[in-house]
Structure formats: C-alpha cells, structure tokens
Write a protein that holds these residues in place. Structure first.
Motif, PDB file in Angstrom:
ATOM      1  N   LEU A   1     -24.390 -32.501 -12.827  1.00 32.31           N
ATOM      2  CA  LEU A   1     -25.796 -32.887 -12.983  1.00 32.31           C
ATOM      3  C   LEU A   1     -26.679 -31.818 -12.342  1.00 32.31           C
ATOM      4  CD1 LEU A   1     -26.034 -36.708 -12.065  1.00 32.31           C
ATOM      5  CD2 LEU A   1     -26.164 -35.684 -14.334  1.00 32.31           C
ATOM      6  N   SER A   2     -27.927 -31.772 -12.774  1.00 27.94           N
ATOM      7  CA  SER A   2     -28.899 -30.879 -12.149  1.00 27.94           C
ATOM      8  C   SER A   2     -29.558 -31.593 -10.968  1.00 27.94           C
ATOM      9  CB  SER A   2     -29.956 -30.468 -13.166  1.00 27.94           C
ATOM     10  OG  SER A   2     -29.348 -29.827 -14.275  1.00 27.94           O
TER      11      SER A   2
ATOM     12  N   THR B   1     -30.432 -39.774 -13.661  1.00 29.07           N
ATOM     13  CA  THR B   1     -29.440 -40.081 -14.679  1.00 29.07           C
ATOM     14  C   THR B   1     -29.768 -41.418 -15.319  1.00 29.07           C
ATOM     15  OG1 THR B   1     -27.068 -40.101 -15.163  1.00 29.07           O
ATOM     16  CG2 THR B   1     -27.776 -41.225 -13.167  1.00 29.07           C
ATOM     17  N   ALA B   2     -29.128 -41.680 -16.465  1.00 28.23           N
ATOM     18  CA  ALA B   2     -29.397 -42.924 -17.198  1.00 28.23           C
ATOM     19  C   ALA B   2     -28.981 -44.112 -16.340  1.00 28.23           C
ATOM     20  CB  ALA B   2     -28.649 -42.914 -18.521  1.00 28.23           C
TER      21      ALA B   2
ATOM     22  N   ARG C   1     -27.914 -46.991 -17.111  1.00 30.50           N
ATOM     23  CA  ARG C   1     -26.706 -47.711 -17.517  1.00 30.50           C
ATOM     24  C   ARG C   1     -25.454 -46.834 -17.454  1.00 30.50           C
ATOM     25  NH1 ARG C   1     -26.651 -48.713 -22.871  1.00 30.50           N
ATOM     26  NH2 ARG C   1     -28.072 -46.952 -23.104  1.00 30.50           N
ATOM     27  N   SER C   2     -25.607 -45.571 -17.137  1.00 28.65           N
ATOM     28  CA  SER C   2     -24.441 -44.691 -17.115  1.00 28.65           C
ATOM     29  C   SER C   2     -23.537 -45.035 -15.938  1.00 28.65           C
ATOM     30  CB  SER C   2     -24.901 -43.237 -16.999  1.00 28.65           C
ATOM     31  OG  SER C   2     -25.460 -43.011 -15.721  1.00 28.65           O
ATOM     32  N   ILE C   3     -22.311 -44.556 -15.996  1.00 32.61           N
ATOM     33  CA  ILE C   3     -21.370 -44.832 -14.901  1.00 32.61           C
ATOM     34  C   ILE C   3     -21.880 -44.224 -13.599  1.00 32.61           C
ATOM     35  CG2 ILE C   3     -19.029 -44.405 -14.065  1.00 32.61           C
ATOM     36  CD1 ILE C   3     -18.080 -44.563 -16.971  1.00 32.61           C
ATOM     37  N   THR C   4     -22.385 -42.991 -13.673  1.00 31.82           N
ATOM     38  CA  THR C   4     -22.918 -42.362 -12.464  1.00 31.82           C
ATOM     39  C   THR C   4     -24.136 -43.123 -11.945  1.00 31.82           C
ATOM     40  OG1 THR C   4     -22.097 -40.199 -13.151  1.00 31.82           O
ATOM     41  CG2 THR C   4     -23.825 -40.213 -11.486  1.00 31.82           C
TER      42      THR C   4
ATOM     43  N   ARG D   1     -24.843 -46.273 -12.330  1.00 36.96           N
ATOM     44  CA  ARG D   1     -24.455 -47.544 -11.726  1.00 36.96           C
ATOM     45  C   ARG D   1     -23.718 -47.320 -10.406  1.00 36.96           C
ATOM     46  NH1 ARG D   1     -20.990 -49.950 -14.956  1.00 36.96           N
ATOM     47  NH2 ARG D   1     -20.919 -48.370 -16.600  1.00 36.96           N
TER      48      ARG D   1
ATOM     49  N   ALA E   1     -38.776 -31.504 -12.637  1.00 35.09           N
ATOM     50  CA  ALA E   1     -38.838 -31.075 -14.037  1.00 35.09           C
ATOM     51  C   ALA E   1     -38.884 -29.553 -14.145  1.00 35.09           C
ATOM     52  CB  ALA E   1     -40.052 -31.713 -14.721  1.00 35.09           C
TER      53      ALA E   1
ATOM     54  N   THR F   1     -35.266 -28.188 -13.162  1.00 39.76           N
ATOM     55  CA  THR F   1     -34.124 -28.562 -14.004  1.00 39.76           C
ATOM     56  C   THR F   1     -34.406 -28.446 -15.493  1.00 39.76           C
ATOM     57  OG1 THR F   1     -34.740 -30.887 -14.195  1.00 39.76           O
ATOM     58  CG2 THR F   1     -33.458 -30.250 -12.242  1.00 39.76           C
TER      59      THR F   1
ATOM     60  N   PHE G   1     -35.958 -30.610 -17.208  1.00 42.55           N
ATOM     61  CA  PHE G   1     -35.819 -31.949 -17.778  1.00 42.55           C
ATOM     62  C   PHE G   1     -36.719 -32.907 -17.016  1.00 42.55           C
ATOM     63  CE2 PHE G   1     -33.314 -36.013 -17.256  1.00 42.55           C
ATOM     64  CZ  PHE G   1     -33.713 -36.557 -18.466  1.00 42.55           C
TER      65      PHE G   1
ATOM     66  N   SER H   1     -34.583 -43.177 -23.240  1.00 43.55           N
ATOM     67  CA  SER H   1     -33.841 -44.295 -22.654  1.00 43.55           C
ATOM     68  C   SER H   1     -34.191 -44.420 -21.175  1.00 43.55           C
ATOM     69  CB  SER H   1     -32.342 -44.087 -22.833  1.00 43.55           C
ATOM     70  OG  SER H   1     -31.951 -42.889 -22.211  1.00 43.55           O
TER      71      SER H   1
ATOM     72  N   TYR I   1     -34.115 -44.101 -17.461  1.00 38.14           N
ATOM     73  CA  TYR I   1     -33.567 -43.229 -16.427  1.00 38.14           C
ATOM     74  C   TYR I   1     -34.001 -43.699 -15.047  1.00 38.14           C
ATOM     75  CZ  TYR I   1     -31.377 -39.496 -19.049  1.00 38.14           C
ATOM     76  OH  TYR I   1     -30.512 -38.786 -19.807  1.00 38.14           O
TER      77      TYR I   1
END
Lengths: 176, 176
Positions: free
Chosen positions: A64-65, A77-78, A80-83, A85, A127, A130, A132, A139, A141
C-alpha cells in the motif's frame, strides 16, 4: 510491546546467495539508522502491510502507499477489504519499508478515520504523495492512522544487533 | 481458500506518485503472469513472510530467503522465533515476492521439517541458493515447506483484474 530479546535474532535476515561474498559494510550506528529510517518514512511511497484477517485469523499482506507527517503513518484502503477490516479490528499491524536487504520494520497501532473526518490538509497531502485521493473513490474507503510503537532497521546480518531505533513510541537516538 | 471476489480489489494497489503519469504498459495475459511468477520463484532469493504470532494473535512480518523446487517453497528459521512458531501453528502464511509495483503474492500452508529430517539434496540446494545451511546453525532451526494454495501476480492497477495465476493449488494457465 517489548523487544523480543529472548527470540533468536538470526531468523530475521536474508543471507547473500552462496556465490556472493558475505562482506557487508560495517554496521551503521543507531543515529545513522534513525537518520536512514526517517529518510524512508519521509520519501518512500509504498510499504508492505501485514495484518490479521479478522474473519479467519490468517495472516494478510498487501503493498500500500502511505504518507508520514513526522509522527503517524497514514494509509487508506477499502472499508470492506481484508486489510481494512484487519486494521479496524485493532489486532495490530506490522509494516515493512524498503527492500529485503535494507528494511525498516514498524509495529504499530491503527485507528480508522472516515475520509470525511480527516483534516483536509492531511488528506490533500496524502493525495499529493500517493497520487490517489480516497475522498474521490467510488467505493467506501477509510483512512488509517498508524502510530508506530516499535521501529527496527537493519540491512545484513551484522546489523541485527542494535536494530531497534524506536521503542515504546520513542526514538532511541538522535539522527546522525 | 477462495478468491475474494466480494472484496473491493482497489485496496491492493500502490498508485504512482502524483508527479508520475499513471500510464502503465497494458496488462499482461494470464500466461505471461504465470511465466513471470515462475521466473521469480525460480530465481529470486528473498521474500516477505507474513504470519500470525501465536502468543499474541498479532501480525508478524520478516524478510527471509527461500528455495523453490517447482512445487514447494522451502524456508528456514529459528524454532523459537515468532515466524517459526507462527509457521508451526498452522494458521497459514502469506508471502510477498518482488517489489510493491511488481508483486507475486502466495497464500500457502506450511509444514515444519526438522533439519535432520529433510532430504539432504533439498537441504544442500537450499544452502546453495541462500548461502545459509540451517543444519550447521548453532541454535535450533526448522525447515518449513510451504505449499502454495493461491498465487496472485500484479504490477499496477490495470493488472488487478486477472491477478490470480494459481487457485486451489493449480496453475490456471500454461506459461506464455
């Protein structure tokens, strides 16, 4: 979080291939390692983020950045993502910066921050660094602020001794 | 272990810094990724190994050297180390090869093998590749055989789609 003095430190090392002479430069001083560690935190863009998947208890790892404001690592990060959560679950995070022969390892605690709740200046800085902006993601984040508790820095085997550069959230030497 | 299709894949990516134009080359085909992944497994020496500390449930991460025999990743670490105990606990392992913008991620299951029990030819091959023979270590080491269950390979964001190259232990394409 304490230094694992009882653990054999020889695990944490990648040795040079057999055809490369094992003659690394002399080990850096603590002050030099603090300087090099801060350099990475201030200028690197990517890191390896290890978390635990709260659904399965399995280890998870992604690149990840990040941004660094001098005190806190900021990542996004999202939700709902594993990271995402794993970071939200508060089971800890371990972050690797650099390369396998020039690592900075950060053990930290993470706090989730909704994108709308982060200080706009911090978000803009993230931003810029990175490329981003999670505030514009389609979605859901989250930002995560990771406060380092322990940081270690080493290159080759001769730097395993003295690899701690931060303990209990405090740098243990001034930068060289 | 299944592919996490429900999880937003946009987490798993490091974006180029804002001052670098985001124009990566076109995404590789699955066959090209299988080829590149095998290349890394056959020729890289180091990887990032993420485990769970069985004593605390916290994530752990270290760089380690490895060997690859075409089917199994072989690594070695001190029996009492956090990684050694995590690998022995059977809670899974996730391994990152390559760089943050050219990753191979391996989810696998690990099996501990006492140094004296490993086939001497395998042990010798490990020593040649990594420059380190755990059979000669003064403290107690274990070999760990990691069987990959899922492997993913991606570079930039445009390669998140199609990043699976192995599922349920099987390559999903022939190398290009």
């Amino acid at each position: 979080m304490t230094c694992e003095a009882a653990v054999d430190p020889t695990e944490d090392v990648c040795r040079p291939p057999a055809d490369v002479p094992a003659s690394p430069p002399p080990p850096r001083t603590t002050g030099e390692r603090v300087r090099d560690t801060r350099q990475r935190l201030e200028h690197d863009v990517d890191c390896w983020v290890a978390t635990v998947d709260p659904a399965t208890g399995a280890p998870y790892l992604v690149p990840l950045s990040f941004d660094w404001d001098g005190t806190v690592l900021l990542m996004a990060t999202a939700e709902r993502s594993i990271t995402g959560r794993g970071l939200a679950a508060g089971t800890g995070v371990r972050i690797g910066l650099g390369a396998t022969r020039d690592v900075v390892m950060v053990d930290g605690v993470s706090e989730a921050v909704p994108t709308a709740a982060l200080d706009p200046e911090e978000a803009a800085r993230f931003a810029r660094r990175t490329g981003f902006d999670p505030r514009e993601a389609t979605s859901s984040y989250l930002f995560f602020r990771v406060v380092p508790v322990r940081i270690q820095a080493w290159r080759e085997e001769n730097e395993l001794r003295g690899r701690d550069v931060m303990l209990d959230g405090r740098w243990i030497a001034d930068p060289a």
